[in-house]
Design a protein around this motif. Sequence first.
Motif, PDB file in Angstrom:
ATOM      1  N   HIS A  84       0.842  -1.194   0.000  1.00  0.00           N
ATOM      2  CA  HIS A  84       0.000   0.000   0.000  1.00  0.00           C
ATOM      3  C   HIS A  84       0.879   1.247   0.000  1.00  0.00           C
ATOM      4  CE1 HIS A  84      -2.744   2.923   2.132  1.00  0.00           C
ATOM      5  NE2 HIS A  84      -3.580   2.448   1.226  1.00  0.00           N
ATOM      6  N   ALA A  85       0.278   2.388  -0.345  1.00  0.00           N
ATOM      7  CA  ALA A  85       1.020   3.654  -0.364  1.00  0.00           C
ATOM      8  C   ALA A  85       1.610   3.992   0.998  1.00  0.00           C
ATOM      9  CB  ALA A  85       0.092   4.784  -0.829  1.00  0.00           C
ATOM     10  N   SER A  86       1.004   3.496   2.065  1.00  0.00           N
ATOM     11  CA  SER A  86       1.508   3.742   3.416  1.00  0.00           C
ATOM     12  C   SER A  86       2.787   2.969   3.716  1.00  0.00           C
ATOM     13  CB  SER A  86       0.442   3.346   4.444  1.00  0.00           C
ATOM     14  OG  SER A  86       0.230   1.936   4.408  1.00  0.00           O
ATOM     15  N   GLY A  87       3.094   1.979   2.878  1.00  0.00           N
ATOM     16  CA  GLY A  87       4.230   1.103   3.125  1.00  0.00           C
ATOM     17  C   GLY A  87       3.823  -0.263   3.624  1.00  0.00           C
ATOM     18  N   ALA A  88       2.598  -0.377   4.130  1.00  0.00           N
ATOM     19  CA  ALA A  88       2.095  -1.663   4.619  1.00  0.00           C
ATOM     20  C   ALA A  88       1.909  -2.628   3.448  1.00  0.00           C
ATOM     21  CB  ALA A  88       0.781  -1.467   5.354  1.00  0.00           C
ATOM     22  N   ILE A  89       2.129  -3.901   3.713  1.00  0.00           N
ATOM     23  CA  ILE A  89       1.881  -4.936   2.714  1.00  0.00           C
ATOM     24  C   ILE A  89       0.597  -5.656   3.090  1.00  0.00           C
ATOM     25  CG2 ILE A  89       2.705  -7.098   1.704  1.00  0.00           C
ATOM     26  CD1 ILE A  89       5.563  -6.068   2.177  1.00  0.00           C
ATOM     27  N   ALA A 155      12.115  -1.321   1.108  1.00  0.00           N
ATOM     28  CA  ALA A 155      12.425  -1.373   2.538  1.00  0.00           C
ATOM     29  C   ALA A 155      12.233  -0.002   3.184  1.00  0.00           C
ATOM     30  CB  ALA A 155      13.846  -1.869   2.754  1.00  0.00           C
ATOM     31  N   ASP A 156      12.555   1.065   2.457  1.00  0.00           N
ATOM     32  CA  ASP A 156      12.343   2.423   2.972  1.00  0.00           C
ATOM     33  C   ASP A 156      10.863   2.663   3.269  1.00  0.00           C
ATOM     34  OD1 ASP A 156      15.028   3.007   2.734  1.00  0.00           O
ATOM     35  OD2 ASP A 156      14.811   4.169   0.879  1.00  0.00           O
ATOM     36  N   ARG A 157       9.996   2.199   2.379  1.00  0.00           N
ATOM     37  CA  ARG A 157       8.559   2.383   2.579  1.00  0.00           C
ATOM     38  C   ARG A 157       8.074   1.598   3.802  1.00  0.00           C
ATOM     39  NH1 ARG A 157       8.776   1.937  -3.186  1.00  0.00           N
ATOM     40  NH2 ARG A 157       8.158  -0.263  -3.109  1.00  0.00           N
ATOM     41  N   ILE A 158       8.627   0.405   3.992  1.00  0.00           N
ATOM     42  CA  ILE A 158       8.265  -0.384   5.169  1.00  0.00           C
ATOM     43  C   ILE A 158       8.733   0.313   6.437  1.00  0.00           C
ATOM     44  CG2 ILE A 158       8.726  -2.539   6.411  1.00  0.00           C
ATOM     45  CD1 ILE A 158       8.713  -3.983   3.750  1.00  0.00           C
ATOM     46  N   ALA A 159       9.955   0.842   6.417  1.00  0.00           N
ATOM     47  CA  ALA A 159      10.488   1.545   7.592  1.00  0.00           C
ATOM     48  C   ALA A 159       9.599   2.728   7.963  1.00  0.00           C
ATOM     49  CB  ALA A 159      11.916   2.013   7.316  1.00  0.00           C
ATOM     50  N   GLN A 160       9.173   3.470   6.970  1.00  0.00           N
ATOM     51  CA  GLN A 160       8.309   4.624   7.238  1.00  0.00           C
ATOM     52  C   GLN A 160       6.980   4.184   7.852  1.00  0.00           C
ATOM     53  OE1 GLN A 160       8.204   6.352   3.351  1.00  0.00           O
ATOM     54  NE2 GLN A 160      10.340   7.005   3.418  1.00  0.00           N
ATOM     55  N   PHE A 161       6.442   3.092   7.350  1.00  0.00           N
ATOM     56  CA  PHE A 161       5.196   2.569   7.932  1.00  0.00           C
ATOM     57  C   PHE A 161       5.406   2.135   9.375  1.00  0.00           C
ATOM     58  CE2 PHE A 161       2.966  -1.308   9.167  1.00  0.00           C
ATOM     59  CZ  PHE A 161       1.664  -0.849   9.198  1.00  0.00           C
ATOM     60  N   LEU A 162       6.460   1.386   9.631  1.00  0.00           N
ATOM     61  CA  LEU A 162       6.685   0.835  10.969  1.00  0.00           C
ATOM     62  C   LEU A 162       6.896   1.933  12.010  1.00  0.00           C
ATOM     63  CD1 LEU A 162       8.969  -2.177  10.036  1.00  0.00           C
ATOM     64  CD2 LEU A 162       6.608  -2.283  10.866  1.00  0.00           C
ATOM     65  N   VAL A 163       7.575   2.991  11.629  1.00  0.00           N
ATOM     66  CA  VAL A 163       7.778   4.099  12.560  1.00  0.00           C
ATOM     67  C   VAL A 163       6.435   4.752  12.903  1.00  0.00           C
ATOM     68  CG1 VAL A 163       8.753   6.420  12.783  1.00  0.00           C
ATOM     69  CG2 VAL A 163      10.165   4.542  11.916  1.00  0.00           C
ATOM     70  N   ARG A 164       5.566   4.858  11.918  1.00  0.00           N
ATOM     71  CA  ARG A 164       4.260   5.485  12.149  1.00  0.00           C
ATOM     72  C   ARG A 164       3.307   4.569  12.908  1.00  0.00           C
ATOM     73  NH1 ARG A 164       1.624   6.933   6.819  1.00  0.00           N
ATOM     74  NH2 ARG A 164       0.180   8.075   8.169  1.00  0.00           N
ATOM     75  N   ALA A 165       3.451   3.254  12.735  1.00  0.00           N
ATOM     76  CA  ALA A 165       2.517   2.300  13.336  1.00  0.00           C
ATOM     77  C   ALA A 165       2.959   1.825  14.714  1.00  0.00           C
ATOM     78  CB  ALA A 165       2.339   1.094  12.411  1.00  0.00           C
ATOM     79  N   GLN A 166       4.113   2.259  15.169  1.00  0.00           N
ATOM     80  CA  GLN A 166       4.613   1.827  16.476  1.00  0.00           C
ATOM     81  C   GLN A 166       3.696   2.326  17.593  1.00  0.00           C
ATOM     82  OE1 GLN A 166       8.550   3.246  17.421  1.00  0.00           O
ATOM     83  NE2 GLN A 166       8.975   1.491  18.763  1.00  0.00           N
ATOM     84  N   VAL A 167       3.536   1.493  18.615  1.00  0.00           N
ATOM     85  CA  VAL A 167       2.646   1.829  19.723  1.00  0.00           C
ATOM     86  C   VAL A 167       3.235   2.957  20.573  1.00  0.00           C
ATOM     87  CG1 VAL A 167       1.502   0.974  21.797  1.00  0.00           C
ATOM     88  CG2 VAL A 167       1.790  -0.539  19.806  1.00  0.00           C
ATOM     89  N   HIS A 168       2.411   3.957  20.860  1.00  0.00           N
ATOM     90  CA  HIS A 168       2.768   5.025  21.793  1.00  0.00           C
ATOM     91  C   HIS A 168       1.667   5.093  22.844  1.00  0.00           C
ATOM     92  CE1 HIS A 168       6.093   6.678  19.375  1.00  0.00           C
ATOM     93  NE2 HIS A 168       5.350   6.319  18.338  1.00  0.00           N
ATOM     94  N   SER A 169       2.019   4.872  24.095  1.00  0.00           N
ATOM     95  CA  SER A 169       1.000   4.887  25.136  1.00  0.00           C
ATOM     96  C   SER A 169       1.599   5.258  26.477  1.00  0.00           C
ATOM     97  CB  SER A 169       0.321   3.514  25.248  1.00  0.00           C
ATOM     98  OG  SER A 169      -0.626   3.515  26.290  1.00  0.00           O
ATOM     99  N   GLU A 170       1.041   6.300  27.086  1.00  0.00           N
ATOM    100  CA  GLU A 170       1.386   6.631  28.461  1.00  0.00           C
ATOM    101  C   GLU A 170       0.493   5.861  29.438  1.00  0.00           C
ATOM    102  OE1 GLU A 170       1.187  10.825  28.940  1.00  0.00           O
ATOM    103  OE2 GLU A 170       2.792  11.248  27.473  1.00  0.00           O
ATOM    104  N   ALA A 171      -0.720   5.561  29.009  1.00  0.00           N
ATOM    105  CA  ALA A 171      -1.667   4.843  29.868  1.00  0.00           C
ATOM    106  C   ALA A 171      -1.256   3.385  30.066  1.00  0.00           C
ATOM    107  CB  ALA A 171      -3.067   4.914  29.270  1.00  0.00           C
ATOM    108  N   HIS A 172      -0.621   2.807  29.039  1.00  0.00           N
ATOM    109  CA  HIS A 172      -0.196   1.409  29.117  1.00  0.00           C
ATOM    110  C   HIS A 172       1.287   1.321  28.748  1.00  0.00           C
ATOM    111  CE1 HIS A 172      -4.340   0.011  29.571  1.00  0.00           C
ATOM    112  NE2 HIS A 172      -4.667   0.880  28.625  1.00  0.00           N
ATOM    113  N   PRO A 173       2.172   1.681  29.666  1.00  0.00           N
ATOM    114  CA  PRO A 173       3.597   1.732  29.339  1.00  0.00           C
ATOM    115  C   PRO A 173       4.188   0.387  28.951  1.00  0.00           C
ATOM    116  CG  PRO A 173       3.232   1.968  31.709  1.00  0.00           C
ATOM    117  CD  PRO A 173       1.896   2.093  31.056  1.00  0.00           C
ATOM    118  N   GLN A 174       3.532  -0.717  29.341  1.00  0.00           N
ATOM    119  CA  GLN A 174       4.057  -2.042  28.976  1.00  0.00           C
ATOM    120  C   GLN A 174       3.987  -2.283  27.467  1.00  0.00           C
ATOM    121  OE1 GLN A 174       1.255  -1.370  30.563  1.00  0.00           O
ATOM    122  NE2 GLN A 174      -0.305  -2.985  30.426  1.00  0.00           N
TER     123      GLN A 174
END
Length: 231
Positions: A84-89, A155-174
Amino acid sequence: QAYPWAMFLWAFSKTSHTPFLERCEKGILLSVEAYPNQWRWSNSITSQQARFLLPLAWLIRVKDTPEARKALRQVAQDLLSHQHASGAIAEWTGPRATGIQVPPTSNEKYGAGEGTLIQENGDPATDLLYTMNFSFIGLHEAHASTGEVFYKEAADRIAQFLVRAQVHSEAHPQFHGAWYRAFDFKNWDYWASNSDSGWGAWCTESGWSQSWITTVLSLRLRNQSLWEVLQ
């Protein structure tokens, strides 16, 4: 089969023990000959293609032939035809006759075990446990072994997707910094299929998902390949 082949090819490079090369090359070429219609696939055909990139890339390291390069490009192109254009497969199922875990076709089969993330091809789900992570390392090593920019750009497109899709949470730090099993790249949210027994939307694998993703991101920062690091 794919990753033991890759490890044996690496072992051949260190020992010159010919069975490591001969038997692995035979298995790889038989798989190429059977591709794609005779391949058995489990969660998706894309996950099988993703896993096959690494042994093909490392076969080129120890025995660079036009046949190996052609096979690598063919499998990569088929896999990336679903990027996909987002980098996701996008997950993509193969022929039902060769599938092990096919989308359920009845209420009785729904949720009966681990299965595909999608109900039909075209559903906007990507798999970070079985496809994205192995695509990432496979394409990274493909570029390193061939020098072809085609693999680096993917691979660059995948890297960009993975950085954007990574979990960010203060409520659930685990969960902070992790990647969940699956992602809906249309709604841009974490995803799980109710028919995929045992896998909720917040499931993650610290080995299969996290380690491959973080390893490739670190290799990119170091401008190195895994093959080079293992030397």
